[in-house]
Write an enzyme that holds these catalytic residues in place. Structure first.
Site, PDB file in Angstrom:
ATOM      1  CG  PHE A  95      -2.354   9.721   3.308  1.00  0.00           C
ATOM      2  CD1 PHE A  95      -1.680  10.888   3.004  1.00  0.00           C
ATOM      3  CD2 PHE A  95      -3.648   9.573   2.837  1.00  0.00           C
ATOM      4  CE1 PHE A  95      -2.268  11.895   2.259  1.00  0.00           C
ATOM      5  CE2 PHE A  95      -4.259  10.569   2.097  1.00  0.00           C
ATOM      6  CZ  PHE A  95      -3.564  11.734   1.805  1.00  0.00           C
ATOM      7  CD  GLN A 131      -1.426  14.723  10.137  1.00  0.00           C
ATOM      8  OE1 GLN A 131      -0.590  14.198  10.849  1.00  0.00           O
ATOM      9  NE2 GLN A 131      -1.096  15.487   9.115  1.00  0.00           N
ATOM     10  CB  VAL A 141      -0.945  -7.993  -1.448  1.00  0.00           C
ATOM     11  CG1 VAL A 141      -0.935  -8.974  -0.275  1.00  0.00           C
ATOM     12  CG2 VAL A 141       0.476  -7.542  -1.756  1.00  0.00           C
ATOM     13  N   GLY A 173       0.830  -1.203   0.000  1.00  0.00           N
ATOM     14  CA  GLY A 173       0.000   0.000   0.000  1.00  0.00           C
ATOM     15  C   GLY A 173       0.862   1.249   0.000  1.00  0.00           C
ATOM     16  CD  GLU A 211     -14.196  18.294   2.505  1.00  0.00           C
ATOM     17  OE1 GLU A 211     -13.802  17.295   1.879  1.00  0.00           O
ATOM     18  OE2 GLU A 211     -13.491  18.932   3.297  1.00  0.00           O
TER      19      GLU A 211
HETATM   20  C1  LIG Z   1     -13.248  10.786  -0.283  1.00  0.00           C
HETATM   21  C2  LIG Z   1     -12.339  10.774   0.936  1.00  0.00           C
HETATM   22  C3  LIG Z   1     -12.081  11.960   1.600  1.00  0.00           C
HETATM   23  C4  LIG Z   1     -11.245  11.965   2.722  1.00  0.00           C
HETATM   24  N1  LIG Z   1     -10.974  13.156   3.345  1.00  0.00           N
HETATM   25  C5  LIG Z   1     -10.120  13.179   4.372  1.00  0.00           C
HETATM   26  C6  LIG Z   1      -9.737  14.418   4.970  1.00  0.00           C
HETATM   27  O1  LIG Z   1     -10.210  15.486   4.572  1.00  0.00           O
HETATM   28  N2  LIG Z   1      -8.852  14.382   5.997  1.00  0.00           N
HETATM   29  C7  LIG Z   1      -8.313  13.197   6.444  1.00  0.00           C
HETATM   30  O2  LIG Z   1      -7.475  13.217   7.356  1.00  0.00           O
HETATM   31  N3  LIG Z   1      -8.653  12.032   5.916  1.00  0.00           N
HETATM   32  C8  LIG Z   1      -9.531  11.981   4.884  1.00  0.00           C
HETATM   33  N4  LIG Z   1      -9.880  10.786   4.330  1.00  0.00           N
HETATM   34  C9  LIG Z   1      -9.366   9.544   4.911  1.00  0.00           C
HETATM   35  C10 LIG Z   1      -7.924   9.309   4.482  1.00  0.00           C
HETATM   36  O3  LIG Z   1      -7.801   9.440   3.082  1.00  0.00           O
HETATM   37  C11 LIG Z   1      -7.525   7.916   4.945  1.00  0.00           C
HETATM   38  O4  LIG Z   1      -7.632   7.866   6.350  1.00  0.00           O
HETATM   39  C12 LIG Z   1      -6.109   7.593   4.520  1.00  0.00           C
HETATM   40  O5  LIG Z   1      -6.007   7.560   3.122  1.00  0.00           O
HETATM   41  C13 LIG Z   1      -5.677   6.254   5.107  1.00  0.00           C
HETATM   42  O6  LIG Z   1      -4.384   5.978   4.693  1.00  0.00           O
HETATM   43  P1  LIG Z   1      -3.934   4.482   4.468  1.00  0.00           P
HETATM   44  O7  LIG Z   1      -2.479   4.531   4.123  1.00  0.00           O
HETATM   45  O8  LIG Z   1      -4.362   3.644   5.604  1.00  0.00           O
HETATM   46  O9  LIG Z   1      -4.777   3.970   3.225  1.00  0.00           O
HETATM   47  P2  LIG Z   1      -4.903   4.576   1.769  1.00  0.00           P
HETATM   48  O10 LIG Z   1      -4.404   5.964   1.697  1.00  0.00           O
HETATM   49  O11 LIG Z   1      -6.284   4.275   1.349  1.00  0.00           O
HETATM   50  O12 LIG Z   1      -3.888   3.684   0.935  1.00  0.00           O
HETATM   51  C14 LIG Z   1      -4.081   2.306   0.748  1.00  0.00           C
HETATM   52  C15 LIG Z   1      -3.221   1.894  -0.433  1.00  0.00           C
HETATM   53  O13 LIG Z   1      -3.188   0.479  -0.466  1.00  0.00           O
HETATM   54  C16 LIG Z   1      -3.362   0.032  -1.784  1.00  0.00           C
HETATM   55  N5  LIG Z   1      -3.944  -1.303  -1.687  1.00  0.00           N
HETATM   56  C17 LIG Z   1      -5.099  -1.635  -1.084  1.00  0.00           C
HETATM   57  N6  LIG Z   1      -5.286  -2.958  -1.141  1.00  0.00           N
HETATM   58  C18 LIG Z   1      -4.215  -3.468  -1.805  1.00  0.00           C
HETATM   59  C19 LIG Z   1      -3.838  -4.788  -2.189  1.00  0.00           C
HETATM   60  N7  LIG Z   1      -4.587  -5.836  -1.906  1.00  0.00           N
HETATM   61  N8  LIG Z   1      -2.678  -4.953  -2.870  1.00  0.00           N
HETATM   62  C20 LIG Z   1      -1.909  -3.878  -3.181  1.00  0.00           C
HETATM   63  N9  LIG Z   1      -2.220  -2.616  -2.835  1.00  0.00           N
HETATM   64  C21 LIG Z   1      -3.356  -2.425  -2.153  1.00  0.00           C
HETATM   65  C22 LIG Z   1      -4.299   1.061  -2.416  1.00  0.00           C
HETATM   66  O14 LIG Z   1      -4.174   1.077  -3.815  1.00  0.00           O
HETATM   67  C23 LIG Z   1      -3.801   2.345  -1.768  1.00  0.00           C
HETATM   68  O15 LIG Z   1      -2.798   2.963  -2.525  1.00  0.00           O
HETATM   69  C24 LIG Z   1     -10.701  10.749   3.195  1.00  0.00           C
HETATM   70  C25 LIG Z   1     -10.974   9.553   2.539  1.00  0.00           C
HETATM   71  C26 LIG Z   1     -11.793   9.560   1.408  1.00  0.00           C
HETATM   72  C27 LIG Z   1     -12.088   8.278   0.690  1.00  0.00           C
END
Ligand SMILES: Cc1cc2nc3c(=O)[nH]c(=O)nc-3n(C[C@H](O)[C@H](O)[C@H](O)COP(=O)(O)OP(=O)(O)OC[C@H]3O[C@@H](n4cnc5c(N)ncnc54)[C@H](O)[C@@H]3O)c2cc1C
Length: 438
Positions: A13, A319, A78, A10, A174
């Site tokens: 963030f 964050q 994955v 992944g 939004e």
């Molecule tokens: C529309 C929207 C608006 C948002 N607005 C806000 C905001 O204003 N402020 C805020 O703080 N948060 C916001 N969020 C939440 C924030 O985006 C998430 O909390 C954050 O992205 C989580 O980070 P992460 O790394 O856990 O997952 P993600 O950023 O979702 O990253 C997961 C990554 O894993 C990859 N992945 C998933 N499954 C697999 C797999 N099986 N194999 C390979 N790769 C895989 C995906 O392609 C992705 O790149 C928002 C979310 C959305 C959907």
């Protein structure tokens, strides 16, 4: 001797923050993502409402890490983890289910939509989680106006020009406000048979207030602002049904051809891959050092992890994911270079924000609760700061400035995905009728 291998799954963030924290670590790092881009999800709604283009909120992962020589980026999906053999199972465009061994594993696979057990809603109410989702939503919105303009039967305009957003959290609020401004200003002069400003935007949520994680005062300010923008806010009732003709809320049908799901999210299947304890939502329960109990070599971070702090679960926000990713990277680095481990993970909450249309946002950080133009400026500055590259920051800043001054929006193309119909049947019929009557 070969170097230890760290696999990060992944590049959202959490995963990207982990990879960057491992920049100087003597290890081979494999960053695996099923897409080739890091996506700034908080601005997805701006792609859906034509403010920004996809390439302004998503950046190629290998471009971001091009100078990080110890890191290899793999585009692949994955599908499982073998904890005993210490390998992840990966499929890519060429090969299926290839095992790749790791010494350390960081799972940062995020979340997807949850329809709260009503998966049948997905067909009629797409969510907003990926670039493809945002483009599909934009296509759907723009197509509704095109179809209405081509439709001579004015009775059909009502449901074509009614847009329903289900979920009044930050994304729903939004999106609803951006859509309201889009139809009442940007599209105002573009049509001849329909009046885009007559479009109805309905925001529905079963919660008693919008932005439920914000203070009551800010919630109220956001609701007032939405109503001022012409958004109809319906709270306190869940959606009973969503189908091709719209939604049913508290027994009442709202006829609509465009319903967008901005409600719940469900974590990735990381808990199932690992076969470990999860919380009720399915997020992997992790320890204070972000590892899975009994597996000091497996870390889970971000939206797919569950960790309590001060008796409450940490929220699924960017964050948390970034701070956890950074921490996991730092901890592994210290282990590998023989330094003492950092103190247990502690989330530092910098606050939350949501924008409600042009020049207005709500901001909550500790005891500071503000709404209005100042909060909007802070929102804009912080979002620009967190974009992945300086070229994106400049491009988005210029685009926002242009949109703010002129009201015009960048990306209003309807790009049909391969195999889809170029026009909807209603428009076809209307055009045929118009030709026949000449
Ligand atoms: C529309 C929207 C608006 C948002 N607005 C806000 C905001 O204003 N402020 C805020 O703080 N948060 C916001 N969020 C939440 C924030 O985006 C998430 O909390 C954050 O992205 C989580 O980070 P992460 O790394 O856990 O997952 P993600 O950023 O979702 O990253 C997961 C990554 O894993 C990859 N992945 C998933 N499954 C697999 C797999 N099986 N194999 C390979 N790769 C895989 C995906 O392609 C992705 O790149 C928002 C979310 C959305 C959907």
């Amino acid at each position: 001797m070969s170097q230890p291998r760290i696999i990060i799954v992944g590049a959202g963030f959490g995963g990207l923050a982990a990879a960057k924290a491992l920049k100087n670590t003597p290890a081979e790092i494999l960053l695996i993502d099923r897409t080739n881009h890091h996506l700034f999800q908080p601005l997805l709604y701006q792609v859906a409402t034509s403010v920004l283009t996809p390439s302004e909120i998503a950046t190629p992962i290998r471009g971001i890490l091009r100078n990080q020589k110890n890191t290899t980026v793999i585009m692949g999906e994955v599908t499982g983890v073998d904890k005993d053999q210490k390998c992840v199972i990966v499929s890519d465009a060429d090969r299926q289910n290839v095992p790749i061994a790791y010494d350390y594993l960081i799972l940062a696979t995020g979340a997807s939509h949850s329809y709260f057990g009503h998966n049948e809603f997905a067909e009629y109410a797409p969510g907003l989680k990926s670039v493809a989702d945002a483009e599909a939503a934009r296509n759907k919105i723009l197509l509704a106006f095109e179809t209405a303009e081509a439709e001579e039967d004015a009775d059909r305009h009502r449901d074509l020009l009614t847009f329903v957003l289900v979920g009044a959290g930050p994304t729903g609020v939004e999106m609803a406000s951006a859509l309201a401004i889009f139809v009442r200003s940007t599209l105002k002069s573009d049509f001849r048979r329909i009046d885009p400003a007559s479009a109805k935007i309905v925001l529905v949520d079963m919660a008693p207030r919008v932005l439920g994680t914000f203070s009551e005062g800010l919630s109220k300010a956001a609701k007032q602002r939405l109503e001022k923008l012409g958004v109809e806010v319906r709270l306190g009732h869940s959606v009973d049904q969503i189908d091709a003709d719209g939604v049913v809320v508290a027994g009442e049908r709202i006829a609509s051809k465009t319903v967008i799901w901005t409600a719940g999210v469900a974590p990735s299947p990381a808990g199932k891959w690992l076969n470990v304890e999860t919380d009720r939502a399915g997020r992997v329960r992790i320890q204070k050092d972000l590892t899975v109990p009994g597996h000091p070599e497996i870390f889970v971070v971000g939206d797919t992890a569950s960790l309590d702090q001060n008796g409450k679960p940490l929220p699924g926000v960017a964050q948390v994911a970034m701070q956890q990713g950074r921490y996991a990277g730092k901890l592994i680095h210290r282990r590998l270079v023989g330094d003492p481990p950092p103190s247990p993970f502690s989330y530092f909450d910098k606050g939350s924000m949501a924008v409600v249309g042009k020049g207005f946002a709500v901001l909550q950080s500790g005891k500071v609760h503000v709404s209005g133009f100042g909060a909007w400026l802070a929102w804009a500055a912080i979002h620009l700061q967190f974009l992945a590259t300086s070229s994106l920051r400049l491009a988005v800043f210029l685009q926002w400035a242009w949109t703010y001054v002129t009201g015009q929006r960048a990306d209003r193309l309807i790009v049909n995905p391969p195999g889809s119909e170029p026009t909807r049947p209603a428009a076809d019929t209307a055009i045929k009728k118009a030709v026949a009557s000449r």
